[in-house]
Each structure stands twice: as structure tokens, then as C-alpha cells.
Write an enzyme that holds these catalytic residues in place. Structure first.
Site, short mmCIF file in Angstrom:
data_model
loop_
_atom_site.label_atom_id
_atom_site.label_comp_id
_atom_site.label_asym_id
_atom_site.label_seq_id
_atom_site.Cartn_x
_atom_site.Cartn_y
_atom_site.Cartn_z
N GLU A 291 1.11 -1.07 -0.07
CA GLU A 291 -0.32 -0.28 0.12
C GLU A 291 0.90 1.35 0.22
O GLU A 291 1.56 1.11 1.24
CB GLU A 291 -0.87 0.14 1.42
CG GLU A 291 -1.89 -0.86 1.20
CD GLU A 291 -2.01 -1.51 2.88
OE1 GLU A 291 -2.64 -0.49 3.29
OE2 GLU A 291 -3.19 -2.34 3.02
N SER B 261 -5.43 -4.36 0.83
CA SER B 261 -6.11 -5.62 0.78
C SER B 261 -4.62 -6.76 1.57
O SER B 261 -4.18 -6.54 0.25
CB SER B 261 -6.63 -6.28 -0.02
OG SER B 261 -7.09 -7.39 0.00
N GLU B 262 -4.32 -6.18 2.27
CA GLU B 262 -3.32 -7.32 3.42
C GLU B 262 -3.11 -8.78 2.61
O GLU B 262 -2.96 -9.40 2.61
CB GLU B 262 -2.70 -7.41 4.98
CG GLU B 262 -2.47 -5.81 5.48
CD GLU B 262 -3.74 -4.88 5.36
OE1 GLU B 262 -3.37 -4.11 4.94
OE2 GLU B 262 -4.90 -5.25 5.46
N GLN C 165 1.59 -2.20 6.48
CA GLN C 165 1.80 -0.81 6.05
C GLN C 165 1.81 -0.73 7.76
O GLN C 165 3.28 0.62 8.44
CB GLN C 165 0.34 0.86 5.49
CG GLN C 165 1.03 2.04 5.46
CD GLN C 165 -0.11 2.66 5.17
OE1 GLN C 165 -1.29 3.06 5.19
NE2 GLN C 165 0.09 2.80 3.65
N PHE C 166 1.29 -1.17 8.95
CA PHE C 166 1.39 -1.69 10.56
C PHE C 166 1.55 -2.76 10.22
O PHE C 166 0.13 -3.63 9.52
CB PHE C 166 0.96 -0.47 11.18
CG PHE C 166 0.47 0.70 11.13
CD1 PHE C 166 1.66 1.74 11.76
CD2 PHE C 166 0.47 1.91 10.02
CE1 PHE C 166 1.91 3.14 11.42
CE2 PHE C 166 0.26 2.71 9.37
CZ PHE C 166 1.28 3.44 10.40
N ALA C 167 2.07 -3.25 11.33
CA ALA C 167 2.34 -4.99 12.03
C ALA C 167 0.30 -4.81 12.07
O ALA C 167 0.27 -6.12 12.28
CB ALA C 167 2.96 -4.54 12.99
N ASP C 168 0.23 -3.77 13.20
CA ASP C 168 -1.29 -3.92 13.47
C ASP C 168 -2.54 -4.57 11.84
O ASP C 168 -3.44 -5.11 12.84
CB ASP C 168 -1.92 -2.49 14.04
CG ASP C 168 -0.83 -2.40 14.90
OD1 ASP C 168 0.01 -1.93 14.37
OD2 ASP C 168 -1.32 -1.84 15.97
N TYR C 169 -1.99 -4.07 10.90
CA TYR C 169 -3.03 -4.56 10.21
C TYR C 169 -2.24 -6.22 8.69
O TYR C 169 -2.75 -5.88 8.19
CB TYR C 169 -2.41 -3.52 8.62
CG TYR C 169 -3.05 -2.16 9.01
CD1 TYR C 169 -3.46 -1.44 10.35
CD2 TYR C 169 -2.55 -1.29 8.13
CE1 TYR C 169 -3.47 -0.45 10.37
CE2 TYR C 169 -2.33 0.12 7.70
CZ TYR C 169 -3.32 0.82 8.96
OH TYR C 169 -3.45 1.84 9.07
N HIS D 292 -2.03 1.20 15.35
CA HIS D 292 -0.74 1.30 15.21
C HIS D 292 0.64 1.18 15.61
O HIS D 292 1.48 1.70 15.29
CB HIS D 292 -1.04 3.11 14.58
CG HIS D 292 -1.92 3.38 12.81
ND1 HIS D 292 -3.46 3.58 13.55
CD2 HIS D 292 -2.17 3.12 12.29
CE1 HIS D 292 -4.26 3.47 12.76
NE2 HIS D 292 -3.09 4.09 11.89
#
Length: 337
Positions: free
Chosen positions: A29, A59-60, A82-86, A129
Site C-alpha cells: 500500500e 488488502s493485506e 503498512q503497520f504490523a497491526d494490519y 498502529h
């Protein structure tokens, strides 16, 4: 030798790898024209074109699934979440497909791919995030998990990860992106002058996966840490005056158990530090391994200093992090035990 931030070192690693091997592709992304939300991929699309560095939909699951197919076909994708949280929508693809391709195909197929993810807190990004999900991946056979603590290692470890035949989870501590973190402070510090920018050689070099490094020699207690916590451990050792030996794990899977065991058998004490939550954090595995292999040399209980067992607390972010005060208290208690 050039001095670079971790962002610049990571970008350099991808640049070197793309220049060396046409099969290396970068996508995710906003990583193409925009250069990534943290600018880690800035300029790569302009240099290598839109077929080798390109943007993906939000869309991970799709990003990781496509990368797995590319890797099985013979490419070497290096994708950014984009972030590990995603990453959670893609977790099934990582666990059920990427980690198992070599085993399910009896070695006929491999999955040479890297999933880069900014991890941890420090930017006031809130609950979605700032998470540190490394333990979720160290549980999965077939994956490799890497967490660099400085620009030099970030470049060498990322190049090694891209060249590895198996899937690698590459976790990048956000607090270290733009300059090393001054571990003596429990709040952001500007400028970050305690640890200068890292010296990063030009060109190709790789740092072997699965090899820890001693960041500080000591004789009284071993501190096991990785990522940002390496600097916090250094600060705690300096502030307490305790002769602590600090092991920077660098790779969590495969783990350099020999380095850990050698240090703990020398010091007889062990403190584990990580930013993620306490319960079922990676520190639990480290403590179990130290207990198993060093029981007769231990002179005190193994201590863990971690984040809280709560959803990530936005308003109390800097209290949530293990700081030098908390680590120092654990060091003193371990020495007195």
C-alpha cells in the site's frame, strides 16, 4: 563510511537487492509513487519501473496472497504491510500457505518472500498502529522472524532475508526509523544524540539470520532484548552501574540459543526485556529455554520486563513501554535475589 537512518538503510537494502536480482519485486500500500508511509521505498519505482515497485489495493490478504504465488513461481517479492497491526487479515495466508509450501510440496516449491512491517509504538499511533505481534509468528514453523536494532543490521538482515529461500517476517521498530532511540529517557527526545546514526556500508553485504550479537559485555547478569529495547537495556545498565551483558537477539526465529546459553551460564542471572505484552510474549519462550538449559547455573529467578497485559494504551503510551527505570528495578532485584 556513510551514516544512515534505519529508513535509509532499509531502502538501500531493497535497492541493492533489486539491482542485483531482477526477480526481486517490491509492492504494498502506497509503496510505489508515494514511497511508503514512512518513505522506506521512496525512489524505487522511479528507478526500477512500475512492474518492479508498485502499489497494491488496501488488502493485506491480497498483498500477501499474491506475494506467495509470485514466490512459488520464482520471483522474490518483498512486500510492505503498512503497520504490523494490519497483518491480521493476511495471517491465514502466512500460516497456512507461506509457512507450509516447502513441507506440503516435499521441497518441490519454496516461498522466498519477505513481509516488512513497522512494529511497536512511539509515534502516538494508538491501538491500531502500535502493536508488537512478533510472538504470533515465532509460534509458526516454517517462518523466520527478524527484528533489527540499528541501521547496519537492518540493511544486512534485510538483504539476507530477501535472499533466503523461505518466508521471512521482517519487523521494523518505528521508534528507531529516523534515528536511534535515547534509552535513558522515558519520553521522546530530540535530537537523538546518545546513539549516532549507524554506519552503513555501500553496496551488497548480508548479516546471517539466526545469529545474535553481544552489544555490551558484562559478568553479573544477562539481558536478552531486541529492537528498541536494546537501547533501553543499555541505559538501565549504565544508570544502575550493574555489570550487565546485553544480547541483541536480532533474529527471533531461528533463535541463537548457543549465544544465550553461553552468556547466562557465565553470568548466572537473566532479565528478558520486550515491548509486547507479558502473557505469552516471546519472553516466555526465552525464559523457558534459559530455565531448561541453564538451570544449574542460575543464581536468581529469571525476570521479565514487558508491556502491560492490556489493549495498547494510547494515552499512557510512554508508561506502557519498559523504560530504564523498570528495567533497572528488575536488574537490582535480580542481583539481590
Amino acid at each position: 563510511m556513510p551514516r544512515k537512518t534505519m529508513i535509509e538503510a532499509i531502502r538501500d537494502a531493497m535497492d541493492v537487492s533489486m539491482g542485483k536480482d531482477d526477480n526481486v519485486v517490491v509492492f504494498g500500500e502506497d509503496v510505489g509513487y508515494f514511497g511508503g508511509v514512512f518513505r522506506c521505498t521512496q525512489g524505487l519505482q522511479q528507478k526500477y519501473g512500475v512492474t518492479r515497485c508498485f502499489d497494491a489495493p488496501i488488502s493485506e490478504l491480497g498483498i500477501v496472497g499474491a506475494a506467495i504465488g509470485m514466490a512459488a513461481y520464482g520471483l522474490r517479492p518483498c512486500v510492505e504491510v503498512q503497520f504490523a497491526d494490519y497483518v491480521y487479515p493476511a495471517y491465514d495466508q502466512i500460516v497456512s500457505e507461506a509457512a507450509r509450501i516447502r513441507y506440503r510440496s516435499n521441497g518441490e516449491f519454496t516461498c522466498p518472500m519477505v513481509i516488512r512491517m513497522p512494529t511497536g509504538g512511539g509515534i502516538f499511533g494508538g491501538q491500531t498502529h502500535s502493536q508488537s505481534p512478533e510472538a504470533l509468528f515465532t509460534h509458526v514453523s516454517g517462518l523466520k522472524v527478524v527484528v533489527p536494532s540499528n541501521p547496519h543490521d537492518a540493511k544486512g538482515l534485510l538483504i539476507a532475508s530477501i535472499e533466503d529461500p523461505d518466508p521471512v517476517i521482517f519487523l521494523e521498530p518505528k521508534r528507531l526509523y529516523n534515528g536511534p532511540f535515547d534509552g535513558h529517557h522515558d519520553r521522546p527526545v530530540t535530537p537523538w544524540s546518545k546513539h549516532p546514526l549507524g554506519e552503513v556500508p555501500d553496496g551488497h553485504y548480508s548479516t546471517p539470520l539466526g545469529k545474535a550479537v553481544i552489544r555490551r559485555q558484562g559478568a553479573d547478569v544477562t539481558i536478552l532484548a531486541y529492537g528498541t529495547m536494546v537501547y533501553v537495556a543499555e541505559a538501565a545498565a549504565e544508570e544502575t552501574g550493574i555489570d550487565a551483558e546485553i544480547i541483541d537477539l536480532r533474529t527471533l526465529l531461528p533463535l541463537d540459543l548457543d549465544a544465550i546459553v553461553a552468556s547466562v551460564k557465565k553470568t548466572g542471572r537473566c532479565v528478558v526485556v520486550h515491548e509486547a505484552t507479558l502473557t505469552s510474549g516471546f519472553g516466555a519462550e526465552l525464559a523457558a529455554l534459559v530455565q531448561q538449559h541453564c538451570f544449574y547455573e542460575l543464581e536468581a529467578p529469571i525476570a521479565r520486563v514487558t508491556g502491560w497485559d492490556t489493549p495498547y494504551p494510547h494515552a499512557q503510551e510512554w508508561d506502557y513501554f519498559p523504560g530504564p527505570a523498570r528495567v533497572g528495578q528488575a536488574l537490582r532485584e535480580t542481583m539481590e535475589a
